[in-house]
Design a protein around this motif. Structure first.
Motif, mmCIF file in Angstrom:
data_model
loop_
_atom_site.group_PDB
_atom_site.id
_atom_site.type_symbol
_atom_site.label_atom_id
_atom_site.label_comp_id
_atom_site.label_asym_id
_atom_site.label_seq_id
_atom_site.Cartn_x
_atom_site.Cartn_y
_atom_site.Cartn_z
ATOM 1 N N ALA A 197 -48.366 5.744 25.325
ATOM 2 C CA ALA A 197 -48.062 7.178 25.377
ATOM 3 C C ALA A 197 -47.398 7.661 24.095
ATOM 4 O O ALA A 197 -47.579 8.810 23.687
ATOM 5 C CB ALA A 197 -47.176 7.478 26.580
ATOM 6 N N CYS A 217 -41.064 8.505 26.908
ATOM 7 C CA CYS A 217 -42.256 7.791 27.369
ATOM 8 C C CYS A 217 -41.900 6.517 28.135
ATOM 9 O O CYS A 217 -40.915 5.845 27.829
ATOM 10 C CB CYS A 217 -43.130 7.410 26.176
ATOM 11 S SG CYS A 217 -43.691 8.810 25.180
ATOM 12 N N ASP A 231 -50.595 10.651 30.172
ATOM 13 C CA ASP A 231 -50.034 9.619 31.043
ATOM 14 C C ASP A 231 -48.962 8.826 30.300
ATOM 15 O O ASP A 231 -49.172 8.403 29.154
ATOM 16 C CB ASP A 231 -51.135 8.669 31.523
ATOM 17 C CG ASP A 231 -52.072 9.316 32.522
ATOM 18 O OD1 ASP A 231 -51.686 10.353 33.106
ATOM 19 O OD2 ASP A 231 -53.192 8.791 32.712
ATOM 20 N N GLY A 232 -47.849 8.628 30.955
ATOM 21 C CA GLY A 232 -46.766 7.866 30.351
ATOM 22 C C GLY A 232 -45.691 8.721 29.715
ATOM 23 O O GLY A 232 -44.642 8.203 29.336
ATOM 24 N N ASP A 275 -49.522 16.581 29.434
ATOM 25 C CA ASP A 275 -50.433 15.971 30.405
ATOM 26 C C ASP A 275 -50.836 14.544 30.036
ATOM 27 O O ASP A 275 -51.786 13.999 30.614
ATOM 28 C CB ASP A 275 -51.687 16.842 30.565
ATOM 29 C CG ASP A 275 -51.363 18.213 31.153
ATOM 30 O OD1 ASP A 275 -50.440 18.283 31.989
ATOM 31 O OD2 ASP A 275 -52.016 19.194 30.755
#
Length: 292
Positions: free
Chosen positions: A171, A166, A266-267, A264
């Motif tokens: 995340a 990450c 983010d991060g 999927d």
């Protein structure tokens, strides 16, 4: 998001699968979480996890319940019985109005709970046929703890894992919780460490500790280690999800579900896995093969 062409190493182990019931949700949750809270197989103890929660019409005694798995890494049934009894005696029996039932599927054998749990009654314990099962009744100050006399043990797969690398702190938690929820839908699988922040390695400078930090994958050591560091430039956190499953197919299904859940978010930069060069585990599970 990138998924590395690598594999995790997993190990053969033995486990029991039990149902714990209680009068109310708070006591049930405390018993379930306490009994599975401390993964300890790397130091010769047991580890466990909550496979799922049961409604009152799904349990032997008509109360709400939890399905727990408790694991041991060696084929030493007597030692397993003792270590299992510690969890039952210290984390479940002491909670008000709890009971424990066998929930094994096609067990390889049975463990008699009288010696290490039943005799907590100091010789005053007795047996009854309750709920269509042979139960030991252990007299205690809040009467009384009941446990099924014979608990089955099964063979399965321990220590399968994946890492999700990450770039953000957010995340770590968002993707991790999504993965745990997805794996929780796979019957027969548990995550004994939940979101694990401390991947380890078998070689160590301090052998009396056991496995120590997997230093090439510690982001805070990237500058110190220089070329030895395995942390990509845009990665600041490397959480691990460890999975135990009642079969290799269940384990693979749980790994796939967990990886799909983080893809999927983010991060999340990439997915990898922990292994020891193929020299330690009984099984290799290749990440790419999960999606063929």
């Amino acid at each position: 998001m990138n998924m590395e062409n690598t594999y995790c190493e997993a190990f053969d182990g033995i486990c029991c699968r039990v149902i714990v019931t209680a009068d109310n949700n708070e006591i049930l949750q405390r018993a379930a979480y306490d009994a599975t809270a401390t993964p300890g197989t790397v130091i010769g103890r047991v580890e466990g996890g909550i496979e799922g929660w049961l409604s009152a019409d799904e349990t032997p005694d008509g109360r709400k319940g939890a399905v727990l798995q408790i694991w041991y890494p060696k084929e030493d049934i007597k030692k397993f019985e003792v270590e299992l009894s510690y969890r039952i005696r210290q984390d479940i029996l002491v909670k008000p109005f709890t009971a424990l039932f066998d929930a094994s599927k096609n067990p390889a054998g049975k463990m008699d709970m009288m010696r290490d749990v039943g005799h907590c009654g100091d010789g005053y314990e007795w047996e009854e046929e309750n709920y269509g099962r042979n139960m030991i009744v252990v007299p205690i100050a809040i009467p009384d703890f009941q446990i099924e006399r014979d608990v089955g043990y099964m063979r399965g797969i321990m220590g399968a894992n994946f890492w999700y690398m990450c770039s953000t702190k957010e995340a770590v938690m968002e993707a991790g919780m999504e993965a745990l929820n997805a794996i929780g839908e796979v019957e027969g699988a548990i995550t004994p460490f939940d979101i694990c922040s401390a991947a380890s390695k078998p070689e160590t400078n301090y052998p009396w500790i056991g496995p120590t930090t997997n230093h090439p994958y510690c982001p805070s050591l990237k500058k110190t280690l220089e070329e030895e560091s395995m942390v990509p430039n845009n990665v600041k956190y490397i959480p691990e999800i460890v999975i135990n499953g009642l079969s290799i197919n269940i384990t693979k299904k749980a790994m796939k579900a967990g990886i799909e859940a983080v893809m999927d978010i983010d991060g999340v930069v990439s997915v990898s896995a922990g292994n020891y060069g193929g020299q330690l585990g009984d099984h290799k599970i290749y990440l790419n093969e999960l999606f063929e």
